[in-house]
Design a protein around this motif. Structure first.
Motif, PDB file in Angstrom:
ATOM      1  N   VAL A 184     -29.806 -68.469  -0.040  1.00 37.64           N
ATOM      2  CA  VAL A 184     -29.967 -67.088  -0.500  1.00 37.64           C
ATOM      3  C   VAL A 184     -30.286 -66.172   0.671  1.00 37.64           C
ATOM      4  CG1 VAL A 184     -31.452 -65.573  -1.877  1.00 37.64           C
ATOM      5  CG2 VAL A 184     -30.584 -67.686  -2.861  1.00 37.64           C
ATOM      6  N   LEU A 185     -31.158 -66.596   1.557  1.00 36.74           N
ATOM      7  CA  LEU A 185     -31.518 -65.791   2.722  1.00 36.74           C
ATOM      8  C   LEU A 185     -30.308 -65.581   3.625  1.00 36.74           C
ATOM      9  CD1 LEU A 185     -33.798 -64.403   4.287  1.00 36.74           C
ATOM     10  CD2 LEU A 185     -34.183 -66.575   5.450  1.00 36.74           C
ATOM     11  N   SER A 186     -29.533 -66.619   3.839  1.00 37.50           N
ATOM     12  CA  SER A 186     -28.339 -66.515   4.670  1.00 37.50           C
ATOM     13  C   SER A 186     -27.324 -65.549   4.054  1.00 37.50           C
ATOM     14  CB  SER A 186     -27.714 -67.896   4.833  1.00 37.50           C
ATOM     15  OG  SER A 186     -26.472 -67.806   5.470  1.00 37.50           O
ATOM     16  N   ARG A 187     -27.128 -65.660   2.755  1.00 36.73           N
ATOM     17  CA  ARG A 187     -26.166 -64.785   2.080  1.00 36.73           C
ATOM     18  C   ARG A 187     -26.612 -63.325   2.129  1.00 36.73           C
ATOM     19  NH1 ARG A 187     -23.523 -65.758  -3.846  1.00 36.73           N
ATOM     20  NH2 ARG A 187     -21.843 -64.305  -3.535  1.00 36.73           N
ATOM     21  N   ASN A 188     -27.882 -63.067   1.911  1.00 38.10           N
ATOM     22  CA  ASN A 188     -28.399 -61.702   1.989  1.00 38.10           C
ATOM     23  C   ASN A 188     -28.270 -61.138   3.392  1.00 38.10           C
ATOM     24  OD1 ASN A 188     -29.006 -61.531  -0.696  1.00 38.10           O
ATOM     25  ND2 ASN A 188     -31.170 -62.045  -0.441  1.00 38.10           N
ATOM     26  N   THR A 189     -28.496 -61.947   4.402  1.00 38.22           N
ATOM     27  CA  THR A 189     -28.370 -61.496   5.783  1.00 38.22           C
ATOM     28  C   THR A 189     -26.927 -61.118   6.087  1.00 38.22           C
ATOM     29  OG1 THR A 189     -30.198 -62.933   6.434  1.00 38.22           O
ATOM     30  CG2 THR A 189     -28.762 -62.146   8.182  1.00 38.22           C
ATOM     31  N   ILE A 190     -25.978 -61.919   5.640  1.00 42.30           N
ATOM     32  CA  ILE A 190     -24.562 -61.623   5.877  1.00 42.30           C
ATOM     33  C   ILE A 190     -24.154 -60.337   5.161  1.00 42.30           C
ATOM     34  CG2 ILE A 190     -22.213 -62.420   5.383  1.00 42.30           C
ATOM     35  CD1 ILE A 190     -23.266 -65.277   5.925  1.00 42.30           C
ATOM     36  N   GLN A 191     -24.600 -60.165   3.904  1.00 39.41           N
ATOM     37  CA  GLN A 191     -24.254 -58.953   3.156  1.00 39.41           C
ATOM     38  C   GLN A 191     -24.864 -57.721   3.803  1.00 39.41           C
ATOM     39  OE1 GLN A 191     -25.484 -59.829  -0.838  1.00 39.41           O
ATOM     40  NE2 GLN A 191     -23.547 -60.816  -1.363  1.00 39.41           N
ATOM     41  N   THR A 192     -26.086 -57.827   4.282  1.00 36.95           N
ATOM     42  CA  THR A 192     -26.731 -56.699   4.944  1.00 36.95           C
ATOM     43  C   THR A 192     -26.000 -56.354   6.235  1.00 36.95           C
ATOM     44  OG1 THR A 192     -28.863 -57.329   4.003  1.00 36.95           O
ATOM     45  CG2 THR A 192     -28.910 -55.869   5.907  1.00 36.95           C
ATOM     46  N   SER A 193     -25.594 -57.362   6.963  1.00 29.38           N
ATOM     47  CA  SER A 193     -24.850 -57.139   8.201  1.00 29.38           C
ATOM     48  C   SER A 193     -23.524 -56.452   7.923  1.00 29.38           C
ATOM     49  CB  SER A 193     -24.621 -58.471   8.911  1.00 29.38           C
ATOM     50  OG  SER A 193     -23.808 -58.293  10.040  1.00 29.38           O
ATOM     51  N   ASN A 194     -22.775 -56.909   6.916  1.00 26.19           N
ATOM     52  CA  ASN A 194     -21.506 -56.274   6.553  1.00 26.19           C
ATOM     53  C   ASN A 194     -21.719 -54.844   6.080  1.00 26.19           C
ATOM     54  OD1 ASN A 194     -20.017 -58.510   7.223  1.00 26.19           O
ATOM     55  ND2 ASN A 194     -19.776 -59.226   5.123  1.00 26.19           N
ATOM     56  N   SER A 195     -22.775 -54.615   5.315  1.00 26.29           N
ATOM     57  CA  SER A 195     -23.076 -53.270   4.826  1.00 26.29           C
ATOM     58  C   SER A 195     -23.380 -52.326   5.978  1.00 26.29           C
ATOM     59  CB  SER A 195     -24.253 -53.330   3.852  1.00 26.29           C
ATOM     60  OG  SER A 195     -24.628 -52.056   3.450  1.00 26.29           O
ATOM     61  N   THR A 196     -24.135 -52.789   6.932  1.00 28.21           N
ATOM     62  CA  THR A 196     -24.467 -51.962   8.096  1.00 28.21           C
ATOM     63  C   THR A 196     -23.213 -51.655   8.904  1.00 28.21           C
ATOM     64  OG1 THR A 196     -26.656 -52.963   8.184  1.00 28.21           O
ATOM     65  CG2 THR A 196     -25.898 -51.848  10.167  1.00 28.21           C
ATOM     66  N   THR A 197     -22.363 -52.634   9.081  1.00 30.04           N
ATOM     67  CA  THR A 197     -21.120 -52.435   9.833  1.00 30.04           C
ATOM     68  C   THR A 197     -20.207 -51.444   9.115  1.00 30.04           C
ATOM     69  OG1 THR A 197     -21.276 -54.682  10.695  1.00 30.04           O
ATOM     70  CG2 THR A 197     -19.139 -53.609  10.855  1.00 30.04           C
ATOM     71  N   LEU A 198     -20.076 -51.572   7.798  1.00 28.77           N
ATOM     72  CA  LEU A 198     -19.250 -50.626   7.040  1.00 28.77           C
ATOM     73  C   LEU A 198     -19.803 -49.210   7.115  1.00 28.77           C
ATOM     74  CD1 LEU A 198     -18.258 -52.678   3.869  1.00 28.77           C
ATOM     75  CD2 LEU A 198     -16.733 -51.697   5.570  1.00 28.77           C
ATOM     76  N   GLU A 199     -21.112 -49.077   7.077  1.00 24.82           N
ATOM     77  CA  GLU A 199     -21.719 -47.743   7.189  1.00 24.82           C
ATOM     78  C   GLU A 199     -21.404 -47.127   8.547  1.00 24.82           C
ATOM     79  OE1 GLU A 199     -23.600 -44.399   5.957  1.00 24.82           O
ATOM     80  OE2 GLU A 199     -23.225 -46.168   4.729  1.00 24.82           O
ATOM     81  N   MET A 200     -21.469 -47.934   9.603  1.00 27.77           N
ATOM     82  CA  MET A 200     -21.165 -47.431  10.936  1.00 27.77           C
ATOM     83  C   MET A 200     -19.694 -47.021  11.044  1.00 27.77           C
ATOM     84  SD  MET A 200     -21.232 -49.350  14.606  1.00 27.77           S
ATOM     85  CE  MET A 200     -19.717 -50.181  14.216  1.00 27.77           C
ATOM     86  N   ILE A 201     -18.798 -47.844  10.508  1.00 23.30           N
ATOM     87  CA  ILE A 201     -17.374 -47.527  10.561  1.00 23.30           C
ATOM     88  C   ILE A 201     -17.061 -46.290   9.720  1.00 23.30           C
ATOM     89  CG2 ILE A 201     -15.080 -48.371   9.913  1.00 23.30           C
ATOM     90  CD1 ILE A 201     -16.031 -51.158  10.740  1.00 23.30           C
ATOM     91  N   SER A 202     -17.740 -46.142   8.592  1.00 19.76           N
ATOM     92  CA  SER A 202     -17.554 -44.957   7.756  1.00 19.76           C
ATOM     93  C   SER A 202     -18.007 -43.696   8.491  1.00 19.76           C
ATOM     94  CB  SER A 202     -18.318 -45.113   6.445  1.00 19.76           C
ATOM     95  OG  SER A 202     -18.160 -43.979   5.640  1.00 19.76           O
ATOM     96  N   THR A 203     -19.104 -43.798   9.222  1.00 23.39           N
ATOM     97  CA  THR A 203     -19.580 -42.655  10.013  1.00 23.39           C
ATOM     98  C   THR A 203     -18.586 -42.327  11.120  1.00 23.39           C
ATOM     99  OG1 THR A 203     -21.862 -43.258   9.531  1.00 23.39           O
ATOM    100  CG2 THR A 203     -21.500 -41.783  11.389  1.00 23.39           C
TER     101      THR A 203
END
Length: 177
Positions: free
Chosen positions: A38-57
């Motif tokens: 669960v911790l690994s999956r949450n870390t990956i999702q948070t990382s992808n979310s942060t990357t998408l936010e940066m690309i959207s900006t």
């Protein structure tokens, strides 16, 4: 000699033990493995979310840059003759500005990998679309005294599942004097 001391035969010791440590160990391993998953999956999702936010900006700023470039093309070097501005807008309809921020003179480190397409739309006060402004059919004394311009800038950044597309529309008008 030692009346309180119990002596067991070798087979009796195994019969008295219940073996609760093996199931407890297995339970702890399973629970800890689930927590790690669960911790690994949450870390990956948070990382992808942060990357998408940066690309959207990045896409937002690239689209904004495209809108500014379109306005510059539309109104400069001169914005005092409506016929010329209408012609430049019609030129953007047929040949849009295509910018790539990862090649040559447009190399902007914060916008690497972004592409922008800028187009223009023109209409008169009565919502009539501006016809191609050719000197033979364009009259500065026509009933239309204002031209309305809409610059549309579409930016695409990233690729694959980590891609963002942003569209910015900038409006302006020019009144005939």
């Amino acid at each position: 000699m030692y009346p309180n001391r119990n002596f067991y035969l070798p087979g009796q010791i195994i019969k008295k033990q219940k073996g609760f440590l093996i199931p407890l160990t297995l339970f702890i391993l399973v629970v800890m493995s689930l927590f790690a998953l669960v911790l690994s999956r949450n870390t990956i999702q948070t990382s992808n979310s942060t990357t998408l936010e940066m690309i959207s900006t990045q896409a937002f700023y690239a689209a904004e840059s495209g809108g500014q470039r379109g306005m510059k093309r539309l109104f400069f070097p001169s914005a005092n003759v409506r016929q010329q501005v209408d012609m430049r807008c019609n030129d953007l309809i047929t040949t849009p500005i295509i910018m790539s921020f990862s090649s040559g003179t447009n190399d902007v480190p914060g916008l690497n990998g972004c592409n922008v397409v800028v187009t223009c739309g023109c209409s008169y006060a009565g919502n009539n679309v501006c016809a191609p402004a050719v000197a033979a059919n364009y009259s500065t004394t026509s009933a239309a005294t204002s031209s309305f311009y809409k610059i549309s800038s579409v930016a695409t950044c990233g690729n694959g599942s980590l891609q963002a597309v942003r569209t910015i529309e900038v409006g302006s008008f020019l009144e005939q004097e």
